[in-house]
Write a protein that holds these residues in place. Structure first.
Motif, PDB file in Angstrom:
ATOM      1  N   GLY A 130      84.183   4.272  75.652  1.00 28.79           N
ATOM      2  CA  GLY A 130      83.620   3.448  76.720  1.00 28.79           C
ATOM      3  C   GLY A 130      82.436   2.628  76.248  1.00 28.79           C
ATOM      4  O   GLY A 130      82.296   1.457  76.604  1.00 28.79           O
ATOM      5  N   LEU A 131      81.607   3.239  75.437  1.00 31.80           N
ATOM      6  CA  LEU A 131      80.415   2.547  74.936  1.00 31.80           C
ATOM      7  C   LEU A 131      80.815   1.349  74.066  1.00 31.80           C
ATOM      8  O   LEU A 131      80.310   0.242  74.252  1.00 31.80           O
ATOM      9  N   VAL A 132      81.734   1.551  73.149  1.00 29.19           N
ATOM     10  CA  VAL A 132      82.206   0.465  72.293  1.00 29.19           C
ATOM     11  C   VAL A 132      82.882  -0.614  73.140  1.00 29.19           C
ATOM     12  O   VAL A 132      82.699  -1.812  72.908  1.00 29.19           O
ATOM     13  N   SER A 133      83.634  -0.188  74.146  1.00 30.38           N
ATOM     14  CA  SER A 133      84.300  -1.148  75.038  1.00 30.38           C
ATOM     15  C   SER A 133      83.280  -2.021  75.764  1.00 30.38           C
ATOM     16  O   SER A 133      83.499  -3.228  75.927  1.00 30.38           O
ATOM     17  N   GLN A 134      82.189  -1.425  76.186  1.00 32.02           N
ATOM     18  CA  GLN A 134      81.148  -2.193  76.866  1.00 32.02           C
ATOM     19  C   GLN A 134      80.586  -3.279  75.957  1.00 32.02           C
ATOM     20  O   GLN A 134      80.374  -4.407  76.398  1.00 32.02           O
ATOM     21  N   LEU A 149      82.008 -10.845  77.252  1.00 33.11           N
ATOM     22  CA  LEU A 149      83.137 -11.663  77.698  1.00 33.11           C
ATOM     23  C   LEU A 149      83.031 -12.040  79.172  1.00 33.11           C
ATOM     24  O   LEU A 149      83.582 -13.061  79.596  1.00 33.11           O
ATOM     25  N   VAL A 150      82.348 -11.199  79.955  1.00 28.06           N
ATOM     26  CA  VAL A 150      82.204 -11.472  81.394  1.00 28.06           C
ATOM     27  C   VAL A 150      80.785 -11.903  81.754  1.00 28.06           C
ATOM     28  O   VAL A 150      80.404 -11.908  82.921  1.00 28.06           O
ATOM     29  N   GLY A 151      80.011 -12.252  80.733  1.00 30.28           N
ATOM     30  CA  GLY A 151      78.679 -12.798  80.980  1.00 30.28           C
ATOM     31  C   GLY A 151      77.589 -11.788  81.272  1.00 30.28           C
ATOM     32  O   GLY A 151      76.552 -12.143  81.820  1.00 30.28           O
TER      33      GLY A 151
END
Length: 80
Positions: free
Chosen positions: A23-27, A33-35
């Motif tokens: 989850g951390l890496v995904s964040q 990407l979503v600003g």
């Protein structure tokens, strides 16, 4: 055999802790990407909150399924 509450908690805890780094890496990948601009500290806090939520929800779901399976097994064995 019915899973104990402690066993359900350990299962939920281990699952969430294994998923924490994912989850951390995904964040780090998705937030830009979503600003969303977030510091390292903020990313860890957000991941921590979601980890706690994950532990609670996994525990509740595990207990619910465990109860349903136990009742189904009891009925199949001829119990009331």
């Amino acid at each position: 055999m019915k899973q104990s509450r402690l066993g359900s908690f350990y299962e939920a805890l281990i699952n969430a802790l294994i998923r924490f780094p994912i989850g951390l890496v995904s964040q780090f990948a998705v937030f830009p990407l979503v600003g969303i601009e977030a510091t390292l500290t903020t990313n860890f806090q957000v991941a921590g909150y979601f980890t706690v939520i994950s532990i609670i929800s996994s525990y509740v779901i595990r207990r619910w399924f465990n109860d349903r399976l136990h009742r189904a097994a009891h009925r199949m064995a001829g119990g009331e």
